[in-house]
Motif scaffolding. Structure first.
Motif: not given
Length: 246
Positions: A98-102, A105-107, A148-152, A233-236
């Motif tokens: 789940a964290a990897a998928g998050l 998505a961020l990247a 806390f970042v997606l999708p906010a 965002l991409a790097l995080l």
């Protein structure tokens, strides 16, 4: 507490605070990734509570337009609380995928933004019914991953806020998310109060790093900030993927 753990903790929160001060987010992602090198994830999450809450509140109160933001964003924020509390039983159960998928998505979102492909700005009518859904989804993701970042974040950026308003809106959203997540952990008896003093001590380097990052942000133009924001965002996201899959 070993000197190595204290040194890594201080350096971690100095760096995480700088990232947050510069682009408005990233403290939990950076801190959890680096603290995971010297302590279990559950302990790292406990250490994160105080610096995350205080720096988010600081970011929220630093701007001058909090009341208008509250009037506009309260449906999303209410959804965040509802989604986080509803999903609090799943904290820690989603696993690394789940964290990897998050992170993926961020990247992807950051890279798409750098390519100048952006989410369309919602109309007032669309915002009225989409905002609570975005909030609930953000709360569920927060409960499952602690991030806390997606999708906010993509939603807030799509609203067309200025540089300082966007950073303040992020601080507002993250403050609500932190409080809701802490409440959910307490209700489920998952919070470890034994690391409270270490969490309080971590506030110092996080605050120093954030102040330095804010000074850097104040000196850059709006286009440069947006580029740094999307690149951050991409790097995080890439960091989150590597941390959870390594």
């Amino acid at each position: 507490m070993e000197i190595t753990v204290l040194a890594v903790g201080a350096a971690t929160f100095l760096l995480a605070g700088f990232v947050k001060g510069t682009i408005g987010l990233g403290l939990p992602t950076v801190a959890m990734g680096l603290l995971g090198l010297v302590m279990p994830p559950a302990a790292a999450a406990a250490v994160l509570v105080v610096p995350s809450l205080v720096t988010n509140a600081w970011q929220m109160l630093a701007g001058g337009a909090l009341a208008p933001l509250l009037r506009r964003l309260w449906p999303m924020l209410l959804g965040v609380v509802a989604g986080t509390l509803a999903g609090s039983r799943t904290v820690g159960l989603a696993g690394p995928w789940a964290a990897a998928g998050l992170g993926a998505a961020l990247a992807a979102y950051g890279l798409v933004g750098l390519a100048r492909l952006r989410l369309p700005r919602p109309t007032a009518a669309q915002e009225a019914w989409l905002a609570p859904l975005v909030g609930v989804a953000t709360g569920l993701v927060t409960a499952a991953t602690g991030v806390f970042v997606l999708p906010a974040v993509p939603w807030l950026q799509a609203l067309g806020l200025g540089k300082d308003d966007l950073v303040q809106a992020l601080g507002l959203s993250f403050t609500v998310s932190t409080v809701a997540l802490g409440a959910g952990l307490l209700l489920e008896r998952l919070y470890d109060p034994g690391l409270a003093l270490l969490s309080l001590a971590a506030l110092g380097p996080a605050a120093v790093g954030m102040a330095i990052g804010q000074a850097v942000r104040a000196r850059v133009s709006e286009p440069v900030f947006r580029t740094a924001f999307l690149a951050g965002l991409a790097l995080l996201g890439l960091w989150l993927m590597l941390r959870t899959l390594s």
